[in-house]
Design a protein around this motif. Structure first.
Motif, mmCIF file in Angstrom:
data_model
loop_
_atom_site.group_PDB
_atom_site.id
_atom_site.type_symbol
_atom_site.label_atom_id
_atom_site.label_comp_id
_atom_site.label_asym_id
_atom_site.label_seq_id
_atom_site.Cartn_x
_atom_site.Cartn_y
_atom_site.Cartn_z
ATOM 1 N N TRP A 128 -24.492 0.755 36.809
ATOM 2 C CA TRP A 128 -25.636 0.735 36.007
ATOM 3 C C TRP A 128 -25.803 -0.800 35.491
ATOM 4 O O TRP A 128 -26.728 -1.392 34.411
ATOM 5 N N GLY A 129 -25.326 -1.768 36.141
ATOM 6 C CA GLY A 129 -25.682 -3.186 36.178
ATOM 7 C C GLY A 129 -24.735 -4.073 35.142
ATOM 8 O O GLY A 129 -24.485 -5.151 35.209
ATOM 9 N N ILE A 130 -23.509 -3.243 34.456
ATOM 10 C CA ILE A 130 -22.379 -4.221 33.753
ATOM 11 C C ILE A 130 -21.086 -4.814 34.557
ATOM 12 O O ILE A 130 -20.981 -5.000 35.769
ATOM 13 N N TRP A 131 -21.805 -6.061 34.050
ATOM 14 C CA TRP A 131 -21.252 -7.884 34.456
ATOM 15 C C TRP A 131 -19.669 -7.322 33.601
ATOM 16 O O TRP A 131 -19.019 -7.387 32.783
ATOM 17 N N ALA A 132 -18.498 -7.617 34.692
ATOM 18 C CA ALA A 132 -17.129 -7.928 34.194
ATOM 19 C C ALA A 132 -16.474 -8.419 35.708
ATOM 20 O O ALA A 132 -16.849 -8.259 36.216
ATOM 21 N N ASP A 133 -15.275 -8.662 34.823
ATOM 22 C CA ASP A 133 -14.109 -8.739 35.733
ATOM 23 C C ASP A 133 -13.754 -7.749 36.618
ATOM 24 O O ASP A 133 -12.174 -6.889 35.888
ATOM 25 N N TRP A 134 -14.267 -6.685 37.112
ATOM 26 C CA TRP A 134 -13.770 -5.573 37.185
ATOM 27 C C TRP A 134 -12.458 -5.500 38.714
ATOM 28 O O TRP A 134 -11.949 -4.485 39.191
ATOM 29 N N ASP A 135 -12.714 -6.316 38.989
ATOM 30 C CA ASP A 135 -11.524 -6.257 40.251
ATOM 31 C C ASP A 135 -9.758 -6.921 39.134
ATOM 32 O O ASP A 135 -8.974 -7.024 39.655
ATOM 33 N N GLN A 136 -10.352 -7.289 38.133
ATOM 34 C CA GLN A 136 -8.789 -7.201 37.662
ATOM 35 C C GLN A 136 -9.167 -6.931 35.852
ATOM 36 O O GLN A 136 -9.306 -7.355 34.747
ATOM 37 N N PRO A 137 -9.734 -5.779 35.597
ATOM 38 C CA PRO A 137 -9.582 -5.106 34.669
ATOM 39 C C PRO A 137 -8.204 -4.414 33.763
ATOM 40 O O PRO A 137 -7.001 -5.069 34.748
ATOM 41 N N TYR A 138 -7.970 -4.241 32.332
ATOM 42 C CA TYR A 138 -6.605 -4.108 31.500
ATOM 43 C C TYR A 138 -6.543 -2.573 31.726
ATOM 44 O O TYR A 138 -7.918 -1.510 31.159
ATOM 45 N N LEU A 139 -5.483 -1.956 32.115
ATOM 46 C CA LEU A 139 -4.927 -0.508 32.143
ATOM 47 C C LEU A 139 -3.836 -0.516 31.314
ATOM 48 O O LEU A 139 -3.223 -0.902 32.022
ATOM 49 N N THR A 140 -4.198 0.952 30.778
ATOM 50 C CA THR A 140 -2.818 0.579 29.977
ATOM 51 C C THR A 140 -1.704 0.726 30.145
ATOM 52 O O THR A 140 -0.530 0.858 29.332
#
Length: 961
Positions: A128-140
């Motif tokens: 969808w073209g979302i920009w983010a720190d995809w390689d460093q997400p936070y997971l609980t």
């Protein structure tokens, strides 16, 4: 016109990744840091349009911040623990595999399943073209996050906010665990078997006995007087330990006369609320003759006999929850099965009786009803027993709001169990003060969460599940004493930071206790409860934003702001993540974890209905973007159309989406794209450098009036859209963009400019001045649409036919307009002329409709100004136009798209149509002369040029230059 979005959008996304556009801007922009903290979606299932609304709204805001020069890192998150994932794992196993499954094996399978789900959802978000720190997400489920969560829990323990107690909580028999308010839903149409029951009185306080005697009532035998109660949960009657009354209400002791109903009672007198006596006559099918009226306080001390069990109990004073809105005004009280009942029971020292096990089955304490399930057969059996005992006054089906487990979609019950609680009373006032300090958008959000926090009871934070973060507590094997202190908390937090929460299940007590307790390991038993998943996600301000860091840590120690600049989620999160985040942050640090909170509604179909597979009205965002199996029925619209939808709706309320809306959005998308395509196509030979530097760009001071007006409209658009984005009112941007592309550009400026662009000499002033404007407008239009139509904006930038300094449109920054573009004085004159243009167009259209004319260039216009407001207002505008230094552009005939204009004088001989308005007289006639083969204007000099006998003099001059 064909965007080929299915292919082109992923190409542009790869370009962003290769060029590290997001990474560079989010870390190297010169402006202030901006943190929109992501609320974690649950790591289970395919993405739906609710995800699209949420994540695209966030992305629009983040991209705007990046364009405005702020350092805006977006760390996406996922909520990874909890029952749905645990159930998915269990459902994938055979019964023998489930029986052999150990807790640690289950946790490892759940961990793997969650990571798999995260990857699937992540791919969807990126598409969808979302920009983010995809390689460093936070997971609980990350070790560092779990350790931070333990840190939050520990701080709350040490501050005295956490305790263990026996209290009634929402219990899900289908999940076999306690639930929080946020884990409940209230489906429509739930009915319960409600009963009116007579509890026979066996002892009266002396003042009440005397009052009855004075009223001429002598009670003959036990049970001749009964207190009447009403309940919608007959299964709780075995746990009854009191009947509660409101001390300030009036009650009536009534003599019973048999009515037309089928009541099975045996009492001669009945106690009910005085205000309900009349309506109860109808409900119970009895005649109720009030004999004595007393206050509720006078009923305290009555003793009654349980109608089904060998137990007598008192009438006690309850609270304001006892009303005359329904029932009898006397409330059946089971301290083990309700919060109000529990609080009243505690006041009177009643036991917390809870004869229901974790599966929802009645226990031996329920006497003859032991083994019955409270949500299945118990109600029927108890109602039958009441009838047989002569205690049943009436039975009805009752439709009401009833809590269901949001995961299993099955009813819950109130059940008293030993649980861990956060005492909200310890920081409620601070939480309310923190709410007041936050900017809530819309403002109603503040009222909603304020009411919830003000009225909520203590937060049950323990769950009887395996897949979650453990409550790091030890119990003494013989005394039951709890071991939970700074030493144990720090030790467990360090172990989890190193090994993850699995360590709690992998090691025995000797491997979990701190060194000081090593010699006592055999005396302690580790707890088996896990934390409520709302405590998990509610700790994200600590696990992601670094909110547990020392107060004196430098601001740059964290890449994100705490408190966050913005939280943005659906309006249901006032009772969920917004609230759990608020409570944990206030309990630990004394303030909210956010400065501003923005909420959006839910997605509905075009008829305003919830989307559901059974209705067949679900819009799958993956199909909308990538297309379906049937390309004609489900074409691939691309992510930008999905993003355009998000920008088009007033998301503060529920928002619709369906096939009709998608098609409309696709039309708007194509209009914007076609406008950009047209601008690009007419810049193929343009050098944007100033003429003085060897380029083609005309200086602003030399531009014709029409061009200056177009730049004024562009400046006004930039101002408006900037405000729209700052207020998060993206639907206003959508409207302004549509109006600008369709009206200002296509219908007016470009419509007039075609002659300049196609007929003029390539390097002629009237063409270069127009190209100058097209270039300036296009670059700014690309910047303005970039937060929403990010792929189209980048595509425009990649297709600019001249070099620019920036590799990406996002590197150019937020569009601005030079100060001299702002010329609002041009607007009023242009507005009058456009009104004249509309008047002329209506007459031209009528001529076309009647077959008198074809193209507007076949016409000439005769304009006459007489007396009238419109004429008086138009005259100075015509003078303004006539005084232009660029008559080759600023002339009324070209602006009206006709071949000739006559102002005043004798009208044409053959008038085809005429109209007048406010003193303005317009006449339409056929233009004189013949049609020029090149410019299509009708001119009188056709045939006078030997080399080009079919062209007018203007076109001949262009071709021979």
């Amino acid at each position: 016109m064909r965007a080929n979005a299915k292919v082109r959008e992923p190409e542009l996304q790869r370009f962003w990744v290769e060029q590290r556009i997001y990474e560079r801007l989010s870390r190297e922009n010169p402006g202030e840091r901006f943190t929109l903290h992501d609320g974690p979606p649950y790591a289970n299932g395919a993405l739906h349009v609710g995800h699209a609304l949420n994540k695209i709204l966030k992305d629009i805001i983040n991209k705007t911040a990046l364009l405005q020069g702020r350092r805006c890192r977006f760390v996406p998150g996922w909520d990874c623990h909890g029952l749905p994932i645990e159930l998915k794992v269990l459902q994938s196993l055979s019964s023998s595999e489930r029986q052999a499954l150990t807790p640690i094996a289950l946790r490892r399978k759940a961990h793997a399943y969650a990571l798999e789900q995260v990857e699937g959802q992540k791919a969807g978000f990126r598409r969808w073209g979302i920009w983010a720190d995809w390689d460093q997400p936070y997971l609980t489920l990350h070790k560092s996050y779990e350790a931070a969560q333990i840190g939050v829990f520990g701080q709350m323990v040490l501050a005295g906010h956490i305790y263990r107690g026996l209290k009634p909580v929402h219990w899900s028999p289908s999940s076999r665990t306690a639930l929080a308010e946020a884990e409940l839903e209230y489906p429509d149409g739930h009915t319960s078997p409600s009963v009116f029951v007579a509890f026979p009185v066996v002892e009266l306080p002396e003042p009440l006995r005397q009052g009855l005697h004075n009223a001429g009532v002598t009670l003959e035998g036990a049970g001749s007087l009964a207190v009447a109660i009403w309940t919608t949960t007959p299964w709780t009657l075995p746990a009854n330990l009191a009947v509660s009354v409101n001390d300030r209400l009036d009650y009536a002791i009534c003599r019973i006369g048999q009515g037309g109903g089928g009541s099975q009672h045996r009492a001669a007198h009945l106690v009910v609320a005085a205000d309900l006596a009349a309506s109860l006559e109808h409900t119970l099918g009895l005649s109720l003759e009030p004999i004595l009226r007393v206050k509720g306080a006078e009923l305290e001390g009555i003793t009654y006999q349980h109608p089904l069990l060998d137990r007598s109990s008192p009438v006690v004073i309850g609270g304001e929850y006892i009303t005359t809105e329904a029932g009898t005004g006397l409330v059946h009280t089971a301290p083990g099965h309700g919060v109000d009942d529990f609080n009243t029971g505690r006041k009177y020292g009643l036991a917390v009786l809870c004869p229901v096990d974790e599966a929802g089955n009645l226990t031996a304490e329920a006497g003859p009803f032991a083994g019955l399930n409270v949500l299945k057969e118990a109600n029927g059996a108890i109602i039958t027993a009441l009838r047989d005992a002569g205690a049943l006054l009436a039975e009805q089906r009752y439709e009401h709001r009833y809590p269901y487990d949001w995961r299993t979609k099955k009813p819950t019950i109130f059940r008293a169990t030993e649980q861990w609680f956060a005492s909200v009373d310890g920081f409620r006032d601070q939480a309310l003060a923190s709410i007041a300090a936050v900017d809530w958008l819309p403002e109603s959000g503040r009222n909603r969460i304020e009411a919830m926090v003000r009225d909520r009871g203590d937060w049950c934070i323990s769950r009887q599940r395996t897949w979650g973060v453990p409550i790091p507590v030890f119990y003494h094997r013989s005394s039951g004493e709890v071991l939970l202190n700074a030493d144990t908390l720090d030790h467990i937090q360090a172990l989890i930071a190193e090994h993850g929460s699995d360590v709690w299940w992998e090691r025995d007590e000797a491997g979990l206790l701190p060194p000081a307790y090593a010699d006592q390991a055999d005396q302690w038993r580790k707890g088996s409860d896990t934390m409520d998943v709302w405590f998990d996600s509610g700790s994200s301000w600590a696990g992601v934003l670094g909110g547990l860091a020392a107060a004196d840590a430098p601001a740059e120690a964290s890449p994100l702001n705490y408190p966050a600049d913005l939280y943005l989620e659906g309006s249901d999160q006032h009772r969920g993540w917004f609230q759990s985040s608020l409570l944990t942050s206030v309990a630990v640090n004394g303030h909210a974890p956010y400065r501003r909170v923005l909420t959006h509604g839910f997605t509905l179909d075009e008829k305003g209905r919830k989307m559901s597979k059974s209705l067949g009205n679900v819009v799958d965002p993956a199909v909308l973007v990538e297309g379906g199996k049937n390309a004609k029925q489900d074409p691939a619209y691309g992510a930008d159309v999905l993003r355009l939808w998000v920008s088009s709706v007033d998301y503060s309320a529920d928002v619709p989406l369906g096939p009709g809306i998608v098609k409309q959005l696709a039309d708007v998308y194509r209009k914007v794209r076609n406008t950009a395509r047209y601008l690009l196509g007419n810049l193929h030979d343009f050098d944007p450098r100033p003429v003085a530097e060897g380029g083609d760009a005309i200086a602003y001071a030399e531009l014709p009036l029409l061009d200056r007006w177009m730049l004024q409209r562009t400046a006004a658009l930039i101002d408006a859209v900037t405000g729209d984005f700052e207020r998060f009112e993206f639907y206003r941007f959508f409207q302004a963009l549509q109006n600008f592309c369709v009206v200002d550009l296509s219908n007016v400026y470009l419509d007039i400019a075609k002659d300049r662009l196609y007929v003029s000499g390539a390097a002629e002033f009237r063409r270069r001045s127009c190209q100058t404007v097209l270039s300036l407008v296009l670059e700014r239009l690309a910047g303005l649409i970039a937060p929403v139509l990010c792929h189209m904006a980048e595509d425009i930038w990649q297709n600019l036919p001249y070099p620019v300094a920036e590799v990406s449109v996002f590197e150019r920054g937020w569009p601005t307009a030079p100060a001299d573009w702002a010329a609002p004085e041009l607007e009023s004159s242009m507005e009058r002329i456009l009104e004249l243009r509309a008047l002329v167009n209506r007459q031209l259209e009528s001529c076309r409709a009647e077959g008198k004319l074809g193209a507007s260039l076949e016409a000439q216009v005769h304009l006459e100004l007489g007396a009238g407001e419109a004429a008086a207002a138009l005259q100075p505008c015509l003078d303004w136009l006539a005084g232009s230094a660029a008559p080759g552009v600023d002339n009324l005939a070209d602006w009206l798209l006709v071949s000739a204009l006559q102002l005043g004088g004798a009208p044409p001989d053959a008038v085809l149509a005429e109209a007048s308005a406010g003193g303005i007289q317009v006449r339409i006639a056929r233009a004189e002369g013949e049609k020029c083969e090149r410019c299509w204007h009708y001119e009188t000099d056709i045939g006078q040029h030997t080399l080009h006998p079919s062209l007018c003099g203007r076109c001949v001059a262009v071709l021979t230059t």
